[in-house]
Design a protein around this motif. Structure first.
Motif, short mmCIF file in Angstrom:
data_model
loop_
_atom_site.label_atom_id
_atom_site.label_comp_id
_atom_site.label_asym_id
_atom_site.label_seq_id
_atom_site.Cartn_x
_atom_site.Cartn_y
_atom_site.Cartn_z
N ASP A 3 0.83 -1.20 0.00
CA ASP A 3 0.00 0.00 0.00
C ASP A 3 0.87 1.25 0.00
O ASP A 3 0.97 1.96 1.02
CB ASP A 3 -0.92 -0.03 1.22
CG ASP A 3 -1.92 1.11 1.23
OD1 ASP A 3 -2.07 1.78 0.18
OD2 ASP A 3 -2.57 1.33 2.28
N GLU A 8 0.37 4.06 -1.15
CA GLU A 8 -0.38 5.31 -1.02
C GLU A 8 -0.52 5.73 0.44
O GLU A 8 -0.56 6.92 0.76
CB GLU A 8 -1.77 5.16 -1.64
CG GLU A 8 -2.57 6.45 -1.64
CD GLU A 8 -3.87 6.34 -2.41
OE1 GLU A 8 -4.64 7.31 -2.41
OE2 GLU A 8 -4.11 5.28 -3.03
N PHE A 17 -2.33 2.18 -8.37
CA PHE A 17 -1.62 3.34 -7.83
C PHE A 17 -0.73 3.91 -8.92
O PHE A 17 -0.33 3.22 -9.85
CB PHE A 17 -0.80 2.98 -6.59
CG PHE A 17 0.33 2.02 -6.85
CD1 PHE A 17 1.55 2.46 -7.35
CD2 PHE A 17 0.19 0.67 -6.58
CE1 PHE A 17 2.60 1.59 -7.59
CE2 PHE A 17 1.23 -0.22 -6.82
CZ PHE A 17 2.43 0.24 -7.32
N LEU A 61 2.02 9.47 -6.03
CA LEU A 61 2.60 9.06 -4.76
C LEU A 61 3.81 9.94 -4.43
O LEU A 61 3.97 10.37 -3.28
CB LEU A 61 3.04 7.60 -4.82
CG LEU A 61 1.95 6.54 -4.99
CD1 LEU A 61 2.57 5.17 -5.11
CD2 LEU A 61 0.98 6.58 -3.81
#
Length: 223
Positions: free
Chosen positions: A178, A180, A210, A215
């Motif tokens: 993950d 993010e 993503f 990011l």
């Protein structure tokens, strides 16, 4: 590490090359993109499928040290995660070509025996931290957690058992990748992107939803 070994014992033949050690290398710095007359700050952009990254910078020596250690561990286990995704696809393709359940079972056992002889000892050498990074990278490569892959390949009870065993070593087979929301995962993605550009590995696009551009901008604002 038997819970990780199990995943790869369920996959077709093993072939993985050794990756070079992680080497910090700065890439071209990009400060602005001009869009319709406006100057918009960006950390990275794609130009003809080539990503131009912002220069590496760290707030402290400890942050730099942590990044470099994470880099070495990430590049060590990434080939195994890539292998899992490649062999999972190959396994599914091969099994679909077999009609008889007995032939499928025979094929799976043959593959498991081969990989166990050639591959298990390498995975047993991984540390706890490397094992957890591998679990997350398997999710990055396949879009499925190690727990779910075990559940599909065997049974839900077997997946639960392996996950419970993993907890004894502070490793969760349900751990997701993950970037993010988890800074370490973002750093891992950054490491993979830079290593790919440096020619240290061939990076495969993740099926997860993503975008590295977003990011990079997000985490640069939170630092």
């Amino acid at each position: 590490m038997k819970y990780i070994i199990f995943i790869l014992l369920c996959l077709p033949t093993f072939l993985v090359g050794q990756e070079d050690d992680f080497i910090e290398q700065d890439s071209t710095e990009v400060e602005y993109i001009i869009i319709q007359g406006d100057s918009i700050p960006q950390k990275s952009i794609y130009l003809d499928e080539v990503m131009i990254l912002d220069k590496l910078s760290f707030k402290s020596k400890e942050d730099r040290r942590r990044y470099l250690i994470l880099g070495r561990k990430t590049l060590k286990v990434y080939p195994y995660a890539k292998l899992a995704a490649d062999r999972l696809n190959a396994l599914n393709t091969r099994l679909q070509s077999l009609d008889k359940k007995r032939d499928k079972k025979k094929y799976a056992k043959k593959v498991q025996k081969y990989i166990e002889e050639e591959f298990s000892e390498e995975l047993k050498k991984l540390t706890r931290t490397e094992g957890q990074i591998l679990v997350k990278l398997i999710h990055r490569q396949t879009g499925k957690t190690t727990f779910d892959l075990i559940k599909e390949l065997r049974s839900g009870w077997r997946a639960f058992w392996f996950n419970s065993t993993a907890y004894l070593f502070n490793i969760s087979l349900k751990r997701e990748y993950d970037p993010e929301n988890v800074e370490e995962d973002y750093l891992i993605e950054d490491i993979l992107i830079r290593a790919s550009q440096n020619g240290q590995l061939k990076l495969v696009k993740s099926p997860l939803n993503f975008e590295y551009f977003k990011l990079s901008n997000k985490w640069s604002k939170t630092e």
